[in-house]
Write a protein that holds these residues in place. Structure first.
Motif, PDB file in Angstrom:
ATOM      1  N   LEU A  93      -5.374  31.622  -2.828  1.00 41.24           N
ATOM      2  CA  LEU A  93      -4.034  31.516  -3.414  1.00 41.24           C
ATOM      3  C   LEU A  93      -4.089  31.717  -4.923  1.00 41.24           C
ATOM      4  CD1 LEU A  93      -1.028  30.734  -3.445  1.00 41.24           C
ATOM      5  CD2 LEU A  93      -1.735  28.328  -3.411  1.00 41.24           C
ATOM      6  N   LEU A  96      -2.115  34.507  -7.277  1.00 44.20           N
ATOM      7  CA  LEU A  96      -1.192  34.080  -8.333  1.00 44.20           C
ATOM      8  C   LEU A  96      -1.639  34.603  -9.696  1.00 44.20           C
ATOM      9  CD1 LEU A  96      -0.508  30.376  -7.245  1.00 44.20           C
ATOM     10  CD2 LEU A  96       0.954  32.381  -6.893  1.00 44.20           C
ATOM     11  N   LYS A 153       2.961  39.016  -5.021  1.00 45.91           N
ATOM     12  CA  LYS A 153       3.825  38.345  -4.055  1.00 45.91           C
ATOM     13  C   LYS A 153       3.007  38.051  -2.807  1.00 45.91           C
ATOM     14  CE  LYS A 153       6.600  41.898  -4.387  1.00 45.91           C
ATOM     15  NZ  LYS A 153       6.192  42.533  -5.630  1.00 45.91           N
ATOM     16  N   LEU A 162       3.421  23.522  -0.347  1.00 45.63           N
ATOM     17  CA  LEU A 162       3.366  24.714  -1.198  1.00 45.63           C
ATOM     18  C   LEU A 162       4.526  24.746  -2.190  1.00 45.63           C
ATOM     19  CD1 LEU A 162       2.281  27.344   1.478  1.00 45.63           C
ATOM     20  CD2 LEU A 162       0.901  26.539  -0.439  1.00 45.63           C
ATOM     21  N   THR A 163       5.737  24.407  -1.736  1.00 45.41           N
ATOM     22  CA  THR A 163       6.869  24.403  -2.675  1.00 45.41           C
ATOM     23  C   THR A 163       6.733  23.267  -3.680  1.00 45.41           C
ATOM     24  OG1 THR A 163       8.218  23.127  -1.093  1.00 45.41           O
ATOM     25  CG2 THR A 163       8.488  25.517  -1.095  1.00 45.41           C
ATOM     26  N   LEU A 201       5.702  26.697  -6.329  1.00 47.81           N
ATOM     27  CA  LEU A 201       5.747  28.084  -5.878  1.00 47.81           C
ATOM     28  C   LEU A 201       7.170  28.429  -5.428  1.00 47.81           C
ATOM     29  CD1 LEU A 201       2.495  28.344  -3.732  1.00 47.81           C
ATOM     30  CD2 LEU A 201       2.822  29.059  -6.086  1.00 47.81           C
ATOM     31  N   MET A 254       9.577  29.881  -3.062  1.00 45.75           N
ATOM     32  CA  MET A 254       9.347  30.211  -1.657  1.00 45.75           C
ATOM     33  C   MET A 254      10.667  30.422  -0.924  1.00 45.75           C
ATOM     34  SD  MET A 254       5.930  29.729  -0.870  1.00 45.75           S
ATOM     35  CE  MET A 254       5.841  29.036   0.778  1.00 45.75           C
ATOM     36  N   LYS A 294       9.738  35.975  -5.095  1.00 41.21           N
ATOM     37  CA  LYS A 294       9.460  34.773  -4.315  1.00 41.21           C
ATOM     38  C   LYS A 294       8.502  35.089  -3.176  1.00 41.21           C
ATOM     39  CE  LYS A 294      13.670  32.229  -5.390  1.00 41.21           C
ATOM     40  NZ  LYS A 294      14.084  33.096  -6.490  1.00 41.21           N
ATOM     41  N   HIS A 295       7.784  34.068  -2.739  1.00 43.95           N
ATOM     42  CA  HIS A 295       6.851  34.200  -1.641  1.00 43.95           C
ATOM     43  C   HIS A 295       7.558  33.854  -0.328  1.00 43.95           C
ATOM     44  CE1 HIS A 295       4.097  34.364  -4.974  1.00 43.95           C
ATOM     45  NE2 HIS A 295       4.329  33.106  -5.286  1.00 43.95           N
TER      46      HIS A 295
END
Length: 322
Positions: free
Chosen positions: A121, A125, A130, A148-149, A153, A155, A200-201
């Motif tokens: 990850l 980044l 993306k 993750l959020t 991040l 998302m 955004k991912h």
């Protein structure tokens, strides 16, 4: 979700207070209270309830047994039952801890996770790439997305609406707690493509059966599975990297774990069937050490290669007769 905005509408509606939803509010209140119970105590209760659920949830356990036998045909019957029981244990433990992700602090929640493969990850980044997080349906899948959020991040994800609108509002409000964006699956993929391109991912769940017309039949463990070939198309359209990820609940350590594998490469190729199979192979690799964490009760093999009848329907009819 409104007609002009495909993002799930998180606004509280007055009709959610109708008496028909009072049992749902009681359940949400119970989840809130359980969030403050020590994890070991909560897990002990869940573990004690699991054998009872095996006896009561006959339809769901039939589907789960069928799936396990299809995926692991050499597995002895006792091991099938052991995997089923452990899967239900994992499911109950994560469900009884579900309120944590609304009730507890960001720091507390991050402390509940151990992460393997964080370097994959960090590299993406650092390169300002993306990411499509390709994640199968484990019991702790929501916890992984929220973790993750919680890292900051940006998302987005797509989810099916729950049948109960109050619980649907609760879980999607929780999913968006750290500024995640939730789309209803019926909104279509164009909104997601636009969001990924904006930086955004994407938290992508790839393993459900979407029917014959939209799918390719490729191996999944020991069985051919109708698999949506959407991932290679998404990568071509967005230029994103695909990181396979698994979110699980470690029942012995009473904590969550997030396992990140290296980005899929080269991906995609010129062969969409091979790309779709490669996606399933990544899911197999992720589940290799954690097969009991999978939501085996979902109808992953509903669409059959040589029949128009759903894979599970005959068995379900027998259960209903009994």
């Amino acid at each position: 979700m409104s007609g002009s905005d495909p993002v799930y509408d998180l606004e509280f509606k007055r009709h959610y207070l109708h008496p028909r939803y009072w049992p749902t509010w009681l359940a949400i209140g119970a989840l809130w209270l359980l969030a403050w119970l020590p994890a070991r105590a909560r897990d002990a209760i869940a573990g004690a309830l699991a054998p009872l659920l095996v006896r009561l949830a006959r339809k769901q356990c039939y589907i789960a047994r069928t799936n396990i036998r299809l995926c692991f045909p050499e597995l002895p019957a006792d091991d099938v039952e052991r995997m089923l029981l452990n899967s239900i244990r994992a499911g109950l433990m994560t469900f009884m801890g579900y309120g944590e992700w609304t009730a507890r602090s960001r720091d507390y929640l991050q402390g509940r996770f151990v992460v393997q493969g964080r370097e994959h990850l960090d590299t993406c980044l650092a390169n300002d790439e993306k990411i499509i997080f390709m994640i199968p349906h484990t019991w702790a899948i929501d916890a992984g997305g929220l973790y993750l959020t919680s890292l900051g991040l940006p998302m987005c994800t797509m989810m099916h609406s729950a049948k109960n609108p109050v619980f649907d509002w609760f879980i999607n409000r929780q999913r968006a707690r750290f500024n995640g964006i939730v789309y209803e699956r019926d909104a279509g993929i164009k909104a997601v493509i636009k969001t990924i391109k904006s930086g955004k991912h994407f938290f992508y769940l790839p393993d459900q059966d979407h029917g014959r017309e939209a799918s390719l039949f490729v191996p999944f463990f020991a069985e051919l599975k109708a698999t949506l070939p959407a991932l290679p198309k998404l990568v071509k359209l967005t230029g994103a990297k695909v990181i396979p990820v698994l979110s699980v609940y470690n029942m012995e350590q009473h904590r969550y774990e997030l396992i990140l594998r290296p980005p899929m490469a080269p991906y995609p190729t010129a062969d969409i069937t091979a790309d779709t199979r490669a996606m399933n192979a990544e899911i197999e690799a992720l589940l290799g050490d954690w097969p009991e964490q999978y939501m085996w009760f979902l109808k992953y093999f509903q669409t059959q290669v040589d029949s128009n009848e759903g894979r599970y329907e005959a068995g379900i009819r027998e259960i209903r007769k009994q």
